[in-house]
Enzyme design. Structure first.
Site, PDB file in Angstrom:
ATOM      1  CE  LYS A  92     -19.513 -14.740   9.727  1.00  0.00           C
ATOM      2  NZ  LYS A  92     -19.625 -13.191  10.289  1.00  0.00           N
TER       3      LYS A  92
ATOM      4  N   GLY B  71      -8.126  -8.159   0.420  1.00  0.00           N
ATOM      5  CA  GLY B  71      -6.328  -8.398   1.074  1.00  0.00           C
ATOM      6  C   GLY B  71      -6.471 -10.122   0.727  1.00  0.00           C
TER       7      GLY B  71
ATOM      8  N   GLY C 259     -13.735  -3.787   0.000  1.00  0.00           N
ATOM      9  CA  GLY C 259     -15.533  -3.328   0.078  1.00  0.00           C
ATOM     10  C   GLY C 259     -15.240  -2.471  -1.459  1.00  0.00           C
TER      11      GLY C 259
ATOM     12  NE  ARG D   2      -4.568  -1.858   2.277  1.00  0.00           N
ATOM     13  CZ  ARG D   2      -5.258  -2.214   2.481  1.00  0.00           C
ATOM     14  NH1 ARG D   2      -4.644  -2.140   4.080  1.00  0.00           N
ATOM     15  NH2 ARG D   2      -6.085  -2.752   2.271  1.00  0.00           N
TER      16      ARG D   2
HETATM   17  P1  AMP Z   1     -13.942 -12.581   3.874  1.00  0.00           P
HETATM   18  O1  AMP Z   1     -12.918 -11.559   4.709  1.00  0.00           O
HETATM   19  O2  AMP Z   1     -15.521 -12.673   3.842  1.00  0.00           O
HETATM   20  O3  AMP Z   1     -13.194 -11.832   2.158  1.00  0.00           O
HETATM   21  O4  AMP Z   1     -13.433 -14.335   4.224  1.00  0.00           O
HETATM   22  C1  AMP Z   1     -11.628 -14.356   4.279  1.00  0.00           C
HETATM   23  C2  AMP Z   1     -11.267 -15.462   5.001  1.00  0.00           C
HETATM   24  O5  AMP Z   1     -12.403 -16.381   4.823  1.00  0.00           O
HETATM   25  C3  AMP Z   1     -10.346 -15.847   5.069  1.00  0.00           C
HETATM   26  O6  AMP Z   1      -9.340 -15.517   6.806  1.00  0.00           O
HETATM   27  C4  AMP Z   1     -10.393 -17.702   5.342  1.00  0.00           C
HETATM   28  O7  AMP Z   1      -9.300 -18.167   5.971  1.00  0.00           O
HETATM   29  C5  AMP Z   1     -12.364 -18.060   5.186  1.00  0.00           C
HETATM   30  N1  AMP Z   1     -12.175 -19.175   5.191  1.00  0.00           N
HETATM   31  C6  AMP Z   1     -12.641 -18.979   4.085  1.00  0.00           C
HETATM   32  N2  AMP Z   1     -13.018 -20.492   3.385  1.00  0.00           N
HETATM   33  C7  AMP Z   1     -13.337 -20.989   4.871  1.00  0.00           C
HETATM   34  C8  AMP Z   1     -13.500 -22.107   5.214  1.00  0.00           C
HETATM   35  N3  AMP Z   1     -14.301 -23.557   4.558  1.00  0.00           N
HETATM   36  N4  AMP Z   1     -14.561 -22.553   6.809  1.00  0.00           N
HETATM   37  C9  AMP Z   1     -13.773 -21.168   7.960  1.00  0.00           C
HETATM   38  N5  AMP Z   1     -13.227 -20.457   7.462  1.00  0.00           N
HETATM   39  C10 AMP Z   1     -12.169 -19.860   5.463  1.00  0.00           C
END
Ligand code: AMP
Length: 415
Positions: A217, A373, A396, A34
């Site tokens: 999520k 990220g 975002g 960054r």
């Molecule tokens: P996000 O911030 O929603 O883009 O999520 C990123 C995070 O999702 C990362 O830290 C990953 O470790 C987590 N992630 C990806 N796949 C899984 C999974 N199957 N179970 C738990 N966490 C996950």
């Protein structure tokens, strides 16, 4: 005004950058992407013979001073990157004297803007939904204007170059622009590059267009997923989201991350994909672990038949193949979010398979845009950074821009 046509000679220029860089436990910068991203703008100010005032946030101090999130820790890194000494103003709202004293070629870095609640303009310590909250919100918005005015008073020009926070209407990203006329405010080079990359995806879509959405999520990504259903040919949903879909389809997901209150949302996405003729690619199998740990025992199972005591931590071989197939034939690719817990070295295979397929498609002429990220960290981790078309500094902000939303940080400059 466009930054390329500006001449900052003998002027003071305040630049909003995104120096929200990761630090280790000793406060050392672990990834300076960054800082490097902002250099073209910062160097132009100095090369023109201007004085530079740099402002940024770091982390989420929630309106309170937090030494662990002090930008003072990165002064040396900024100086090294710029090749010029950098002075530090330990209170961003009381830096007028230091700013006034700056001479051409000198640089002043302001302390973390978010040490002041005025930066985000959100009430602190008052519960949402109460009458007190509404009153507090009104009050902080007024104070936000004053805070922005103070920051504006330091300089003759305002440059917005923090794409990562351009989707926020904060004092330093948007409100401050009200205190400069059109000839004295502009987007920086990084912002211009990001906007062009988004335009490339939105207005010049070469098909097939494939979006890969991963991460933890469904709930945080549903807005963009619904929006993408009207734009893409292939939509790959992976990562933790897999298990909400698997459960919605009647499967058993063991201890996997799963949003039980979003099962109907998942079914709706499946229905809409069908209606829109979008090829929805969901993970069908996974690498499950018997603990949320890099050292967990592993086994491959169907994403909808995970035994109790096990959780899906990465995409399985069949899913990886399906993802790669959809990606390889694509001409436009957007990737946000990993396919598994890529932070654990033993569960990186799914994300790596995606990264490699994206690199292959790019070599065959596709335009690939990577944002957020974690997906950027994946691409770096797998050594694929120079094999994709564009790596965005926004997560975002990138997704909101792709949704077609006008980002406040851009609107503030362009009206
Ligand atoms: P996000 O911030 O929603 O883009 O999520 C990123 C995070 O999702 C990362 O830290 C990953 O470790 C987590 N992630 C990806 N796949 C899984 C999974 N199957 N179970 C738990 N966490 C996950």
């Amino acid at each position: 005004m466009a930054i390329s046509t500006a001449n900052f000679k003998d002027s003071k220029v305040i630049v909003r950058v995104d120096f929200n860089v990761p630090l280790d436990e000793n406060g050392k910068v672990t990834d300076d992407t960054r800082i490097r991203g902002a250099l073209p703008t910062l160097k132009k100010v100095l090369a023109d013979g201007g004085a530079l005032i740099i402002m940024s946030h770091m982390g989420k101090p929630k309106g309170k001073v937090n030494p662990k999130l002090s930008l003072g820790q990165i002064t040396d890194d900024v100086a090294a990157a710029l090749g010029a000494p950098v002075q530090f103003a330990p209170d961003c709202a009381k830096a007028k004297e230091a700013a006034d004293a700056l001479k051409a070629g000198e640089v002043l870095l302001l302390e973390n803007l978010r040490f002041y609640p005025e930066e985000e303009g959100k009430p602190v310590g008052v519960e949402k939904g109460t009458p007190e909250f509404d009153a507090a919100k009104k009050e902080i918005k007024e104070r936000q204007k004053e805070f922005a005015k103070t920051l504006a008073s330091y300089a003759d020009y305002y440059v917005m170059d923090a794409f990562g926070t351009a989707h926020r209407k904060h004092a330093s990203t948007a409100v401050i622009a009200d205190y400069f006329d059109a000839e004295h405010k502009m987007l920086g080079f990084l912002m211009e590059k990001e906007v062009t990359a988004v335009d490339n995806v939105l207005s010049n879509i070469q098909r097939p267009f494939t979006a890969i959405m991963g991460g933890s999520k469904v709930s945080t990504k549903i807005g963009i997923i619904e929006n993408l259903l009207g734009k893409v040919d292939n939509l790959i949903l992976c990562g933790g989201m897999t298990y909400t879909f698997a459960k919605a389809l009647g499967g058993e997901v063991g201890g996997s991350i799963c949003e039980n209150d979003k099962l109907d949302v998942a079914l709706d996405v499946i229905k809409k994909a069908k209606e829109n003729g979008v090829n929805l690619v969901l993970g069908t199998d996974c690498i499950a672990g018997d603990a949320f740990s890099n050292d967990a025992n592993q086994k491959v199972c169907p994403a909808g038949a995970i035994p109790e005591g096990w959780e899906g931590l990465d995409a399985g071989p069949e899913s990886r193949k399906a993802f790669a197939e959809a990606i390889r034939g694509s001409k436009t690719i957007l990737w946000n979010g990993p396919a598994g817990v890529f932070e654990f070295d033993n569960f990186t295979g799914g994300s790596r398979a995606i990264g490699e397929a994206v690199a292959e498609a790019t070599a065959n002429g596709a335009f690939s845009l990577i944002g957020g990220g974690d997906s950027v960290a994946c691409v770096n981790k797998f050594g694929l950074a120079d094999k994709v078309s564009y790596i965005s500094t926004g997560g975002g902000a990138l997704l909101e821009a792709i949704e077609g939303k006008v980002l406040p940080g851009i609107a503030a400059i362009k009206g």
